[in-house]
Design a protein around this motif. Structure first.
Motif: not given
Length: 149
Positions: A104-106, A109-112, A119-123, A134-140
């Motif tokens: 549930k972390y991704l 933490t990053y979904g919204k 966003v799923s468990g690992y995708c 893109i900054d949030i994607l890079e953080a993930a």
């Protein structure tokens, strides 16, 4: 086999061919993502999976992998695999962040904050890079790399 000779493309060549075979804007987005991930993981191992199983049957979209970690299965077996992966899909691009224990972390933490992405468990899936932060994607991605060190 091209030109009658027998040769194997390097992983870098396979990745370049795969990216350049994509239609625009997916091609430019995949090139940008490739650059971003290589900035996060400069000396990482590169992988290219063509999506075919041992019988040469397509079972998934081809994907590019970055990094290296060992997956441990419930039965005790292990498998070497990449940490971060990207793949073109019918509607856009998927970014795989593997090895995160909490599925549930991704999302939490990053979904919204990501923008127009699912966003799923690992995708993380999105249509184009301009639809997401893109900054949030890079953080993930950075989180995923740290989580599997």
């Amino acid at each position: 086999m091209q030109g009658g000779g027998c040769f194997t493309l390097t992983v870098q060549e396979q990745i370049k061919e795969y990216i350049t075979s994509q239609p625009e804007p997916k091609r430019s987005d995949m090139q940008a993502l490739h650059r971003i991930i290589l900035q996060v993981m400069p000396a990482c191992k590169l992988w290219f999976l063509d999506g075919k199983n041992s019988e040469n049957i397509t079972v998934s979209n081809p994907n590019i992998g970055y990094g290296f970690h060992t997956i441990k299965y419930a039965d005790g077996k292990t498998r070497e695999f990449y940490q971060i992966g990207i793949s073109a899909n019918k509607t856009g691009i998927s970014v795989y962040i593997l090895g995160i224990k909490d599925n549930k972390y991704l999302t939490q933490t990053y979904g919204k904050k990501l923008g127009k992405a699912s966003v799923s468990g690992y995708c993380i899936k999105f249509k184009t890079l301009k639809d997401i932060n893109i900054d949030i994607l890079e953080a993930a991605i950075r989180y995923g790399v740290e989580a599997t060190r």
